[in-house]
Write a protein that holds these residues in place. Sequence first.
Motif, PDB file in Angstrom:
ATOM      1  N   ALA A   9      15.264 -20.214 -25.090  1.00  0.00           N
ATOM      2  CA  ALA A   9      13.851 -20.606 -25.014  1.00  0.00           C
ATOM      3  C   ALA A   9      13.359 -20.574 -23.577  1.00  0.00           C
ATOM      4  N   HIS A  10      14.181 -21.077 -22.653  1.00  0.00           N
ATOM      5  CA  HIS A  10      13.804 -21.060 -21.235  1.00  0.00           C
ATOM      6  C   HIS A  10      13.590 -19.634 -20.739  1.00  0.00           C
ATOM      7  N   ALA A  11      14.366 -18.708 -21.289  1.00  0.00           N
ATOM      8  CA  ALA A  11      14.261 -17.308 -20.862  1.00  0.00           C
ATOM      9  C   ALA A  11      13.053 -16.608 -21.471  1.00  0.00           C
ATOM     10  N   GLY A  12      12.320 -17.333 -22.337  1.00  0.00           N
ATOM     11  CA  GLY A  12      11.107 -16.761 -22.921  1.00  0.00           C
ATOM     12  C   GLY A  12      11.364 -15.856 -24.109  1.00  0.00           C
ATOM     13  N   ILE A  13      12.579 -15.905 -24.664  1.00  0.00           N
ATOM     14  CA  ILE A  13      12.906 -15.065 -25.818  1.00  0.00           C
ATOM     15  C   ILE A  13      12.106 -15.500 -27.037  1.00  0.00           C
ATOM     16  N   ALA A  14      12.032 -16.808 -27.250  1.00  0.00           N
ATOM     17  CA  ALA A  14      11.322 -17.368 -28.406  1.00  0.00           C
ATOM     18  C   ALA A  14      11.275 -18.876 -28.233  1.00  0.00           C
ATOM     19  N   SER A  15      10.563 -19.547 -29.121  1.00  0.00           N
ATOM     20  CA  SER A  15      10.595 -21.006 -29.117  1.00  0.00           C
ATOM     21  C   SER A  15      12.016 -21.447 -29.459  1.00  0.00           C
ATOM     22  N   ARG A  16      12.320 -22.710 -29.208  1.00  0.00           N
ATOM     23  CA  ARG A  16      13.677 -23.173 -29.490  1.00  0.00           C
ATOM     24  C   ARG A  16      13.994 -23.058 -30.980  1.00  0.00           C
ATOM     25  N   ARG A  17      13.014 -23.369 -31.809  1.00  0.00           N
ATOM     26  CA  ARG A  17      13.231 -23.282 -33.254  1.00  0.00           C
ATOM     27  C   ARG A  17      13.498 -21.838 -33.686  1.00  0.00           C
ATOM     28  N   LYS A  18      12.722 -20.900 -33.138  1.00  0.00           N
ATOM     29  CA  LYS A  18      12.928 -19.491 -33.464  1.00  0.00           C
ATOM     30  C   LYS A  18      14.268 -19.007 -32.926  1.00  0.00           C
ATOM     31  N   ALA A  19      14.665 -19.513 -31.753  1.00  0.00           N
ATOM     32  CA  ALA A  19      15.953 -19.145 -31.174  1.00  0.00           C
ATOM     33  C   ALA A  19      17.089 -19.586 -32.097  1.00  0.00           C
ATOM     34  N   GLU A  20      16.941 -20.761 -32.704  1.00  0.00           N
ATOM     35  CA  GLU A  20      17.944 -21.250 -33.650  1.00  0.00           C
ATOM     36  C   GLU A  20      18.052 -20.313 -34.849  1.00  0.00           C
ATOM     37  N   GLU A  21      16.901 -19.814 -35.307  1.00  0.00           N
ATOM     38  CA  GLU A  21      16.910 -18.869 -36.432  1.00  0.00           C
ATOM     39  C   GLU A  21      17.646 -17.588 -36.058  1.00  0.00           C
ATOM     40  N   TYR A  87      -1.098 -12.854  -6.712  1.00  0.00           N
ATOM     41  CA  TYR A  87      -1.151 -13.934  -5.722  1.00  0.00           C
ATOM     42  C   TYR A  87       0.232 -14.561  -5.497  1.00  0.00           C
ATOM     43  N   PHE A  88       1.255 -14.077  -6.226  1.00  0.00           N
ATOM     44  CA  PHE A  88       2.587 -14.673  -6.155  1.00  0.00           C
ATOM     45  C   PHE A  88       3.614 -13.667  -5.652  1.00  0.00           C
ATOM     46  N   GLY A  89       3.222 -12.839  -4.701  1.00  0.00           N
ATOM     47  CA  GLY A  89       4.108 -11.797  -4.205  1.00  0.00           C
ATOM     48  C   GLY A  89       5.415 -12.314  -3.634  1.00  0.00           C
ATOM     49  N   GLN A  90       5.413 -13.548  -3.136  1.00  0.00           N
ATOM     50  CA  GLN A  90       6.607 -14.110  -2.512  1.00  0.00           C
ATOM     51  C   GLN A  90       7.555 -14.747  -3.517  1.00  0.00           C
ATOM     52  N   ILE A  91       7.145 -14.812  -4.782  1.00  0.00           N
ATOM     53  CA  ILE A  91       7.956 -15.450  -5.818  1.00  0.00           C
ATOM     54  C   ILE A  91       8.878 -14.418  -6.469  1.00  0.00           C
ATOM     55  N   GLU A  92      10.192 -14.683  -6.466  1.00  0.00           N
ATOM     56  CA  GLU A  92      11.157 -13.735  -7.016  1.00  0.00           C
ATOM     57  C   GLU A  92      11.187 -13.767  -8.547  1.00  0.00           C
ATOM     58  N   GLN A  93      10.960 -14.951  -9.137  1.00  0.00           N
ATOM     59  CA  GLN A  93      11.050 -15.088 -10.590  1.00  0.00           C
ATOM     60  C   GLN A  93       9.906 -14.346 -11.290  1.00  0.00           C
ATOM     61  N   ARG A  94      10.158 -13.954 -12.531  1.00  0.00           N
ATOM     62  CA  ARG A  94       9.158 -13.240 -13.328  1.00  0.00           C
ATOM     63  C   ARG A  94       8.287 -14.267 -14.058  1.00  0.00           C
ATOM     64  N   ILE A  95       7.253 -14.709 -13.412  1.00  0.00           N
ATOM     65  CA  ILE A  95       6.404 -15.755 -13.988  1.00  0.00           C
ATOM     66  C   ILE A  95       5.246 -15.143 -14.779  1.00  0.00           C
ATOM     67  N   ASN A 113       8.146 -19.438 -15.542  1.00  0.00           N
ATOM     68  CA  ASN A 113       9.074 -18.517 -16.191  1.00  0.00           C
ATOM     69  C   ASN A 113       9.831 -19.233 -17.305  1.00  0.00           C
ATOM     70  N   ASP A 114       9.425 -20.465 -17.599  1.00  0.00           N
ATOM     71  CA  ASP A 114      10.059 -21.303 -18.617  1.00  0.00           C
ATOM     72  C   ASP A 114       9.326 -21.113 -19.944  1.00  0.00           C
ATOM     73  N   GLY A 115       9.882 -20.261 -20.803  1.00  0.00           N
ATOM     74  CA  GLY A 115       9.223 -19.939 -22.062  1.00  0.00           C
ATOM     75  C   GLY A 115       9.070 -21.129 -22.985  1.00  0.00           C
ATOM     76  N   GLU A 116      10.077 -21.990 -23.026  1.00  0.00           N
ATOM     77  CA  GLU A 116       9.992 -23.173 -23.889  1.00  0.00           C
ATOM     78  C   GLU A 116       8.858 -24.088 -23.439  1.00  0.00           C
ATOM     79  N   PHE A 117       8.744 -24.292 -22.145  1.00  0.00           N
ATOM     80  CA  PHE A 117       7.695 -25.137 -21.577  1.00  0.00           C
ATOM     81  C   PHE A 117       6.317 -24.560 -21.899  1.00  0.00           C
ATOM     82  N   ALA A 118       6.170 -23.244 -21.723  1.00  0.00           N
ATOM     83  CA  ALA A 118       4.888 -22.588 -22.001  1.00  0.00           C
ATOM     84  C   ALA A 118       4.518 -22.709 -23.476  1.00  0.00           C
ATOM     85  N   ASN A 119       5.480 -22.456 -24.363  1.00  0.00           N
ATOM     86  CA  ASN A 119       5.214 -22.562 -25.794  1.00  0.00           C
ATOM     87  C   ASN A 119       4.825 -23.973 -26.190  1.00  0.00           C
TER      88      ASN A 119
END
Length: 241
Positions: A9-21, A87-95, A113-119
């Motif tokens: 979920a943190h990697a943005g693959i899916a919500s935690r519930r969907k990740a469980e599925e 505006y985030f050129g200095q940020i290494e993470q894929r936000i 970049n926290d998919g679970e947080f965003a969802n």
Amino acid sequence: MERLQKVMAHAGIASRRKAEELILEGRVTVNGKLVKELGTKVTPSDKIEVNGVQIQREIPVYFLFYKPRGVISSVNDEKGRKVVTDYFGQIEQRIYPVGRLDYDTSGLLLLTNDGEFANLLMHPSNEIEKVYVAKVKGIPEREALKKLERGIRLEDGKTSPARVKLLSLDKKKQSSIIELRIHEGRNRQVRRMFEAIGHDVLKLKREQYGFLTLAGLNSGEIRELTPHEVKQLRAQAMRKR
């Protein structure tokens, strides 16, 4: 060590519930081995693949951005227009942005970049209040503003009740400044709400998201959220669950 579905979920693959599925369906491997147990825990060095594709794990980051007008709430634009991640050129993470603000709307936007947080924040049931200040054509009658407060029917359904305050009016220029507090996030919702009562929006800014404000920032500036703020946002989004 963290639970596999949480890492996904943190990697943005899916919500935690969907990740469980996905795990239960046998579509996830850890270090090349098929995993179908929801209690599985992984370390930062473990190789996780979903449908044969390795997920990218990053340290989660959280930013508050004062989006200017004329910027797209996206990570890229096929027309070559400026996007928020420029505006985030200095940020290494894929936000990426949490929700969106229209091209012509300025104001507070979160990126992570926290998919679970965003969802979690974008889920319709979270009821996190957003505060907008709109400059509109004309001077709305009190009854028109009450329609917004009660909820107004749009083409995609009736809006939830809003809190509305007339901040100022200019009889000479026939315009008004109005504060609108809502907890929904439909596409162009604020503009469509005002259009529905006969007052087009001339200028729109989101000034607040939950307890977060633009205090101390100028247009185009960024600040990182504190761990306490991230924790507070999570708690606020979980209240109705």
